[in-house]
Design a protein around this motif. Structure first.
Motif, PDB file in Angstrom:
ATOM      1  N   GLY A   1       0.867  -1.058   0.076  1.00 17.69           N
ATOM      2  CA  GLY A   1       0.066   0.056   0.044  1.00 17.69           C
ATOM      3  C   GLY A   1       0.870   1.213  -0.127  1.00 17.69           C
ATOM      4  O   GLY A   1       2.156   1.154  -0.091  1.00 17.69           O
ATOM      5  N   ARG A   2       0.167   2.457   0.129  1.00 21.46           N
ATOM      6  CA  ARG A   2       0.857   3.714   0.197  1.00 21.46           C
ATOM      7  C   ARG A   2       1.542   3.815   1.561  1.00 21.46           C
ATOM      8  O   ARG A   2       0.624   3.786   2.723  1.00 21.46           O
ATOM      9  CB  ARG A   2      -0.064   4.801  -0.170  1.00 21.46           C
ATOM     10  N   LEU A   3       2.698   4.037   1.893  1.00 19.84           N
ATOM     11  CA  LEU A   3       3.245   4.177   2.968  1.00 19.84           C
ATOM     12  C   LEU A   3       3.773   5.503   3.254  1.00 19.84           C
ATOM     13  O   LEU A   3       4.045   6.545   2.247  1.00 19.84           O
ATOM     14  CB  LEU A   3       4.526   3.383   3.103  1.00 19.84           C
ATOM     15  N   VAL A   4       3.282   6.157   4.411  1.00 17.43           N
ATOM     16  CA  VAL A   4       3.766   7.643   4.820  1.00 17.43           C
ATOM     17  C   VAL A   4       4.393   7.827   6.034  1.00 17.43           C
ATOM     18  O   VAL A   4       4.198   6.983   7.145  1.00 17.43           O
ATOM     19  CB  VAL A   4       2.486   8.351   4.960  1.00 17.43           C
ATOM     20  N   GLY A   5       5.594   8.479   6.009  1.00 16.90           N
ATOM     21  CA  GLY A   5       6.286   8.716   7.246  1.00 16.90           C
ATOM     22  C   GLY A   5       7.127  10.166   7.117  1.00 16.90           C
ATOM     23  O   GLY A   5       6.726  10.996   6.535  1.00 16.90           O
ATOM     24  N   ILE A   6       8.194   9.851   7.723  1.00 16.72           N
ATOM     25  CA  ILE A   6       9.358  10.977   7.878  1.00 16.72           C
ATOM     26  C   ILE A   6      10.640  10.505   7.457  1.00 16.72           C
ATOM     27  O   ILE A   6      11.169   9.266   7.870  1.00 16.72           O
ATOM     28  CB  ILE A   6       9.248  11.782   9.240  1.00 16.72           C
ATOM     29  N   GLU A   7      11.516  11.127   6.488  1.00 19.07           N
ATOM     30  CA  GLU A   7      12.558  10.930   6.268  1.00 19.07           C
ATOM     31  C   GLU A   7      13.715  11.718   6.731  1.00 19.07           C
ATOM     32  O   GLU A   7      13.537  12.887   6.647  1.00 19.07           O
ATOM     33  CB  GLU A   7      12.682  10.713   4.730  1.00 19.07           C
ATOM     34  N   ASN A   8      14.883  11.099   7.413  1.00 19.81           N
ATOM     35  CA  ASN A   8      15.873  11.761   7.875  1.00 19.81           C
ATOM     36  C   ASN A   8      17.253  10.962   7.983  1.00 19.81           C
ATOM     37  O   ASN A   8      17.393  10.277   8.842  1.00 19.81           O
ATOM     38  CB  ASN A   8      15.330  12.434   9.324  1.00 19.81           C
ATOM     39  N   HIS A   9      17.839  11.146   7.080  1.00 22.38           N
ATOM     40  CA  HIS A   9      19.192  10.266   7.017  1.00 22.38           C
ATOM     41  C   HIS A   9      20.125  10.990   6.062  1.00 22.38           C
ATOM     42  O   HIS A   9      19.995  11.643   4.998  1.00 22.38           O
ATOM     43  CB  HIS A   9      18.737   8.795   6.501  1.00 22.38           C
ATOM     44  N   GLY A  10      21.556  10.763   6.291  1.00 20.26           N
ATOM     45  CA  GLY A  10      22.690  11.190   5.869  1.00 20.26           C
ATOM     46  C   GLY A  10      23.204  10.104   4.960  1.00 20.26           C
ATOM     47  O   GLY A  10      24.434   9.841   5.314  1.00 20.26           O
ATOM     48  N   SER A  11      22.685   9.629   3.993  1.00 21.00           N
ATOM     49  CA  SER A  11      23.210   8.576   3.501  1.00 21.00           C
ATOM     50  C   SER A  11      22.645   8.236   2.129  1.00 21.00           C
ATOM     51  O   SER A  11      21.650   8.729   1.708  1.00 21.00           O
ATOM     52  CB  SER A  11      22.918   7.106   4.353  1.00 21.00           C
TER      53      SER A  11
END
Length: 249
Positions: free
Chosen positions: A141-151
């Motif tokens: 399905g459609r996934l929703v969240g927060i992205e925070n990464h230095g990679s």
């Protein structure tokens, strides 16, 4: 065989930032609401792994934490790969996703060898990507969240991505996010991911319960939690811009 599902939370002391160990809480609570008990083993370096495992979670942590657990990762890698090959549901977030791959570079003179669950190499010395409304279309399905990464993460030629990144960098800015192998999921998505995307939690629990001779069935209590999840997802994208861009609103 115990009547309870056995869940192992890997590296609780080191990989517990961004609230990602909340994924363990989501699994245990949704199982409880369905009348299924879950026993949680919080594993840290040097501990012994349980013989029976039905679910595995691993959260995120800073580069110092990834280096701190590196030797233990090498020690347990074969066991964890065996779980995944046996279709044990496995969820790894952020730094845990990176550690679940083949190797991580950019954290010192020598690469950190990963669990090898995914054929994926991560460069942890990239610029930081922060996406407040991180959206991924997947077969769950459609996934929703927060992205925070230095990679940036490069998947091997035969490795399957979790899905297509509608917003954000995802693995490397090329349009794909995360990895899937058997019932293992690796992703950069915080939230916690399962609180924001209960359908993924239900899939993991259904697979684990069936392998354990149990049936996982949701009910009105789950529906109430799902309403909260839907409201939170909408809060990340109050204008509906993502849905409109995909022709869904």
């Amino acid at each position: 065989m115990s009547g309870a599902l056995q869940l192992v939370e890997l590296y609780t002391r080191h990989l517990a930032i961004n609230g990602d160990m909340g994924n363990t809480l989501v699994l245990t609570e949704r199982a409880r609401l369905a009348g299924i008990d879950v026993e949680v083993t919080r594993y840290n370096p040097g501990d012994e792994l349980p013989e029976q495992v039905d679910l595995v979670t691993m959260g995120s942590g800073p580069s110092s934490a990834l280096r701190a657990v590196a030797d233990d990762v090498a020690r347990i890698a074969g066991t964890v790969r065996g779980w995944v090959d046996s279709n044990v549901p496995f969820l790894a977030i952020g730094g845990g996703y990176q550690l679940s791959g083949t190797s991580i570079t950019g954290l010192g003179a020598e690469p950190i060898e990963g669990l090898g669950v995914f054929d994926a190499v991560t460069d942890a010395a990239a610029s930081r990507a922060v996406t407040a409304c991180f959206v991924v279309d997947s077969d769950l399905g459609r996934l929703v969240g927060i992205e925070n990464h230095g990679s940036v993460t490069a998947l091997g030629a035969g490795e399957r991505a979790l899905g297509r990144a509608v917003t954000g960098r995802g693995n490397d800015g090329g349009g794909f996010e995360g990895a899937r192998a058997h019932e293992a999921i690796g992703t950069h998505m915080h939230g916690p991911m399962l609180a924001m995307n209960p359908a993924v939690a239900d899939h993991m629990l259904s697979v684990a319960a069936a392998a354990h001779g149990l049936e996982y069935v949701t009910n009105d209590a789950h529906a109430r939690l799902d309403t909260l999840a839907a409201a939170t997802r909408a809060h990340l994208d109050p204008s509906g811009a993502v849905a409109r861009a995909r022709g869904e609103a």
